[in-house]
Design a protein around this motif. Sequence first.
Motif, PDB file in Angstrom:
ATOM      1  N   ASN A 101      40.379  24.949  48.118  1.00 55.44           N
ATOM      2  CA  ASN A 101      39.352  26.000  48.059  1.00 55.44           C
ATOM      3  C   ASN A 101      39.942  27.382  48.280  1.00 55.44           C
ATOM      4  OD1 ASN A 101      37.346  24.184  47.454  1.00 55.44           O
ATOM      5  ND2 ASN A 101      36.644  23.989  49.570  1.00 55.44           N
ATOM      6  N   GLU A 102      40.916  27.480  49.173  1.00 51.88           N
ATOM      7  CA  GLU A 102      41.579  28.778  49.384  1.00 51.88           C
ATOM      8  C   GLU A 102      42.311  29.243  48.132  1.00 51.88           C
ATOM      9  OE1 GLU A 102      43.758  29.537  53.027  1.00 51.88           O
ATOM     10  OE2 GLU A 102      42.841  27.737  53.884  1.00 51.88           O
ATOM     11  N   LEU A 103      42.758  28.296  47.322  1.00 48.72           N
ATOM     12  CA  LEU A 103      43.486  28.643  46.104  1.00 48.72           C
ATOM     13  C   LEU A 103      42.583  29.142  44.977  1.00 48.72           C
ATOM     14  CD1 LEU A 103      46.009  25.669  45.924  1.00 48.72           C
ATOM     15  CD2 LEU A 103      46.588  28.081  46.280  1.00 48.72           C
ATOM     16  N   TRP A 104      41.313  28.768  44.992  1.00 50.68           N
ATOM     17  CA  TRP A 104      40.497  29.107  43.834  1.00 50.68           C
ATOM     18  C   TRP A 104      39.184  29.826  44.116  1.00 50.68           C
ATOM     19  CZ3 TRP A 104      35.691  27.389  42.006  1.00 50.68           C
ATOM     20  CH2 TRP A 104      35.073  26.392  42.769  1.00 50.68           C
ATOM     21  N   ARG A 105      38.664  29.756  45.296  1.00 53.15           N
ATOM     22  CA  ARG A 105      37.310  30.289  45.536  1.00 53.15           C
ATOM     23  C   ARG A 105      37.195  31.796  45.302  1.00 53.15           C
ATOM     24  NH1 ARG A 105      33.412  26.993  48.490  1.00 53.15           N
ATOM     25  NH2 ARG A 105      33.544  25.044  47.349  1.00 53.15           N
ATOM     26  N   ASP A 106      38.285  32.539  45.404  1.00 47.08           N
ATOM     27  CA  ASP A 106      38.208  33.982  45.176  1.00 47.08           C
ATOM     28  C   ASP A 106      38.525  34.368  43.730  1.00 47.08           C
ATOM     29  OD1 ASP A 106      40.916  33.340  45.389  1.00 47.08           O
ATOM     30  OD2 ASP A 106      41.448  35.242  46.335  1.00 47.08           O
ATOM     31  N   LEU A 107      38.748  33.386  42.869  1.00 45.59           N
ATOM     32  CA  LEU A 107      39.036  33.672  41.466  1.00 45.59           C
ATOM     33  C   LEU A 107      37.738  33.917  40.700  1.00 45.59           C
ATOM     34  CD1 LEU A 107      41.725  30.920  40.735  1.00 45.59           C
ATOM     35  CD2 LEU A 107      42.090  33.307  41.432  1.00 45.59           C
ATOM     36  N   VAL A 144      49.530  29.017  38.755  1.00 39.36           N
ATOM     37  CA  VAL A 144      48.747  29.858  37.841  1.00 39.36           C
ATOM     38  C   VAL A 144      48.166  31.045  38.604  1.00 39.36           C
ATOM     39  CG1 VAL A 144      46.689  29.941  36.361  1.00 39.36           C
ATOM     40  CG2 VAL A 144      48.253  27.988  36.225  1.00 39.36           C
ATOM     41  N   ARG A 145      47.653  30.785  39.788  1.00 39.20           N
ATOM     42  CA  ARG A 145      47.086  31.844  40.624  1.00 39.20           C
ATOM     43  C   ARG A 145      48.097  32.972  40.853  1.00 39.20           C
ATOM     44  NH1 ARG A 145      43.415  32.642  44.790  1.00 39.20           N
ATOM     45  NH2 ARG A 145      44.205  34.042  46.392  1.00 39.20           N
ATOM     46  N   ALA A 146      49.308  32.600  41.239  1.00 41.33           N
ATOM     47  CA  ALA A 146      50.320  33.599  41.589  1.00 41.33           C
ATOM     48  C   ALA A 146      51.035  34.177  40.366  1.00 41.33           C
ATOM     49  CB  ALA A 146      51.333  32.977  42.549  1.00 41.33           C
ATOM     50  N   GLU A 147      51.512  33.302  39.491  1.00 40.07           N
ATOM     51  CA  GLU A 147      52.352  33.764  38.380  1.00 40.07           C
ATOM     52  C   GLU A 147      51.574  34.432  37.260  1.00 40.07           C
ATOM     53  OE1 GLU A 147      54.698  30.366  37.182  1.00 40.07           O
ATOM     54  OE2 GLU A 147      55.353  30.035  39.254  1.00 40.07           O
ATOM     55  N   HIS A 148      50.383  33.967  36.981  1.00 34.69           N
ATOM     56  CA  HIS A 148      49.630  34.506  35.852  1.00 34.69           C
ATOM     57  C   HIS A 148      48.603  35.555  36.263  1.00 34.69           C
ATOM     58  CE1 HIS A 148      51.341  31.863  32.811  1.00 34.69           C
ATOM     59  NE2 HIS A 148      51.330  30.926  33.746  1.00 34.69           N
ATOM     60  N   PHE A 149      48.043  35.428  37.471  1.00 35.32           N
ATOM     61  CA  PHE A 149      47.004  36.358  37.899  1.00 35.32           C
ATOM     62  C   PHE A 149      47.474  37.326  38.975  1.00 35.32           C
ATOM     63  CE2 PHE A 149      44.241  32.542  36.781  1.00 35.32           C
ATOM     64  CZ  PHE A 149      44.070  32.968  35.467  1.00 35.32           C
ATOM     65  N   GLY A 150      48.644  37.094  39.551  1.00 33.24           N
ATOM     66  CA  GLY A 150      49.193  37.993  40.553  1.00 33.24           C
ATOM     67  C   GLY A 150      48.525  37.936  41.908  1.00 33.24           C
ATOM     68  N   HIS A 151      47.767  36.879  42.172  1.00 33.32           N
ATOM     69  CA  HIS A 151      47.125  36.720  43.477  1.00 33.32           C
ATOM     70  C   HIS A 151      48.112  36.114  44.472  1.00 33.32           C
ATOM     71  CE1 HIS A 151      43.199  37.647  41.839  1.00 33.32           C
ATOM     72  NE2 HIS A 151      43.292  36.679  40.965  1.00 33.32           N
ATOM     73  N   THR A 152      47.996  36.510  45.710  1.00 34.39           N
ATOM     74  CA  THR A 152      48.844  35.922  46.738  1.00 34.39           C
ATOM     75  C   THR A 152      48.411  34.484  47.009  1.00 34.39           C
ATOM     76  OG1 THR A 152      47.425  36.752  48.495  1.00 34.39           O
ATOM     77  CG2 THR A 152      49.300  38.138  47.857  1.00 34.39           C
ATOM     78  N   LEU A 153      49.330  33.714  47.531  1.00 39.56           N
ATOM     79  CA  LEU A 153      49.021  32.336  47.912  1.00 39.56           C
ATOM     80  C   LEU A 153      48.581  32.311  49.368  1.00 39.56           C
ATOM     81  CD1 LEU A 153      51.991  30.441  46.237  1.00 39.56           C
ATOM     82  CD2 LEU A 153      49.593  30.484  45.517  1.00 39.56           C
TER      83      LEU A 153
END
Length: 182
Positions: A19-25, A146-155
Amino acid sequence: MHELQSLLGEYDCARGYTNELWRDLTPDEVVWRPREDFSAIGWHLGHQAHVAHFMIRNLTAAEPSPDPELDGLMDSANPEKFRGALPTVERLTAFREAVAKRVHARIGDIAAGKVGAPTQMTIVATHLLTALINHEYQHDQRIGEVRAEHFGHTLPADPDSDHVRRIDGYHAWARSCHDWMT
């Protein structure tokens, strides 16, 4: 019984990390695919729940799917190009929550001895939960990439568990590294 409750806590920890990986997308980020034959984050989310449902259903209790229309879509045996459109974020969330509730209910029944062959089912449930936890983390790896490399979001920080380690680059649950060597 205590071990199953502890493993349910680890399952919740793994799901919480997901959930931490995707809920803010954004919804667009959840369904975006880097290439045509590449699974979107949303597929990984549904697939994690789909596998949990099928493992519970096939190994502990014959139960109907909480969302039968998603079964073919979230099955990794179906090539990406034949899976169809992903459901909404709300539907994915509801599916994941419904499956988690069923996992808790069934494992709770096993832990309480409310099943036939309770000792045998406890053994099955222990291995089932270990597989579900590690399957969750397996797909978290791709979601995080995908979160980090494609969208630039921190992990997010690594999962808060004394039993989660990095094995072959993936988070994995094990009581100790020795568990993976024997």
